[in-house]
Design a protein around this motif. Sequence first.
Motif, PDB file in Angstrom:
ATOM      1  N   LEU A 100       0.820  -1.219   0.000  1.00  0.00           N
ATOM      2  CA  LEU A 100       0.000   0.000   0.000  1.00  0.00           C
ATOM      3  C   LEU A 100       0.853   1.268   0.000  1.00  0.00           C
ATOM      4  O   LEU A 100       0.382   2.328  -0.390  1.00  0.00           O
ATOM      5  N   GLY A 150       1.567   3.015  -3.497  1.00  0.00           N
ATOM      6  CA  GLY A 150       0.485   3.625  -4.272  1.00  0.00           C
ATOM      7  C   GLY A 150       0.529   5.142  -4.184  1.00  0.00           C
ATOM      8  O   GLY A 150       1.471   5.739  -3.650  1.00  0.00           O
ATOM      9  N   ASP A 151      -0.501   5.769  -4.703  1.00  0.00           N
ATOM     10  CA  ASP A 151      -0.629   7.230  -4.695  1.00  0.00           C
ATOM     11  C   ASP A 151      -0.945   7.689  -3.272  1.00  0.00           C
ATOM     12  O   ASP A 151      -1.987   7.334  -2.714  1.00  0.00           O
ATOM     13  N   ARG A 155      -4.329   9.040  -2.367  1.00  0.00           N
ATOM     14  CA  ARG A 155      -5.467   8.112  -2.347  1.00  0.00           C
ATOM     15  C   ARG A 155      -5.327   7.057  -1.249  1.00  0.00           C
ATOM     16  O   ARG A 155      -6.063   6.086  -1.220  1.00  0.00           O
ATOM     17  N   PHE A 156      -4.387   7.248  -0.360  1.00  0.00           N
ATOM     18  CA  PHE A 156      -4.098   6.229   0.645  1.00  0.00           C
ATOM     19  C   PHE A 156      -5.333   5.870   1.467  1.00  0.00           C
ATOM     20  O   PHE A 156      -5.620   4.695   1.682  1.00  0.00           O
ATOM     21  N   ASP A 185      -7.685   3.789  -0.633  1.00  0.00           N
ATOM     22  CA  ASP A 185      -7.111   2.475  -0.941  1.00  0.00           C
ATOM     23  C   ASP A 185      -7.132   1.539   0.261  1.00  0.00           C
ATOM     24  O   ASP A 185      -7.518   0.376   0.147  1.00  0.00           O
ATOM     25  N   GLY A 239     -10.676   0.637   1.213  1.00  0.00           N
ATOM     26  CA  GLY A 239     -11.181  -0.270   0.178  1.00  0.00           C
ATOM     27  C   GLY A 239     -10.823  -1.716   0.461  1.00  0.00           C
ATOM     28  O   GLY A 239     -11.630  -2.629   0.234  1.00  0.00           O
ATOM     29  N   ILE A 240      -9.636  -1.946   0.989  1.00  0.00           N
ATOM     30  CA  ILE A 240      -9.220  -3.309   1.330  1.00  0.00           C
ATOM     31  C   ILE A 240     -10.111  -3.877   2.427  1.00  0.00           C
ATOM     32  O   ILE A 240     -10.524  -5.034   2.371  1.00  0.00           O
ATOM     33  N   ASP A 282     -13.411  -4.670   0.663  1.00  0.00           N
ATOM     34  CA  ASP A 282     -13.370  -5.630  -0.444  1.00  0.00           C
ATOM     35  C   ASP A 282     -13.163  -7.064   0.010  1.00  0.00           C
ATOM     36  O   ASP A 282     -13.394  -7.990  -0.755  1.00  0.00           O
ATOM     37  N   GLU A 315     -12.246   6.874   5.404  1.00  0.00           N
ATOM     38  CA  GLU A 315     -11.331   7.271   4.320  1.00  0.00           C
ATOM     39  C   GLU A 315     -10.778   8.670   4.588  1.00  0.00           C
ATOM     40  O   GLU A 315      -9.559   8.903   4.493  1.00  0.00           O
ATOM     41  N   GLN A 360      -6.944   9.705   5.623  1.00  0.00           N
ATOM     42  CA  GLN A 360      -6.177  10.616   4.762  1.00  0.00           C
ATOM     43  C   GLN A 360      -5.721  11.853   5.531  1.00  0.00           C
ATOM     44  O   GLN A 360      -4.612  12.335   5.326  1.00  0.00           O
TER      45      GLN A 360
END
Length: 192
Positions: free
Chosen positions: A78, A81-82, A85-86, A89, A92-93, A96, A180, A184
């Motif tokens: 992770l 990544g960007d 967007r942490f 992302d 999301g895990i 998901d 989220e 962030q």
Amino acid sequence: MPDPTEPKRETRQRDAERTRAAILTAARTLFSTRGFAQTGVREVAELAGVNSALVGRYFGSKMGLFRATLEVIDITPLLHGDRRRFGVDVVGIFFDSPDAPGPLAMMILSAADPEAHAASVEFLQKKVITPLARWLGPPDGEGRAARLNMLWTGFLTGWKLLPIQSLSGARLASTRRWLETTTQTIVDEGKT
């Protein structure tokens, strides 16, 4: 000349990998639903469909098996990544893979055993806090990593381990957005 009745080495290797994976999957399931103390090697082997002697062969002991199940913890992918967007992302895990046996459940349910507890704390520090703190950097990367861990642990506990009844439907969607954003915000602290 090779004996045609002798299995090929490649087949044995694949079977060993498959057996090891089946044992780990069974152990994660049981450790995350029963905890360390309430899970026996025979139960793991039975769920994996293997002889219990194979657990010792591959992992040495029940503690060796527990430590191997914790190896799944790894935040470093992770961190590539960007950064902007942490929060999205990471959260999301969580959403998901809501039904997968989780390391958090394994660690919490195993906290009553001193050795399993120590292994959990060690892996959490090594696989989550330290790399996350390094990635976050100054100011106070380690403190921010700890706050993120507390935020995520609290959310996952209230969602999965000790479910809060009202955390569903629209409330769950708004909680996801909050998680989220809060994640962030902690990532971005001190950045100009």
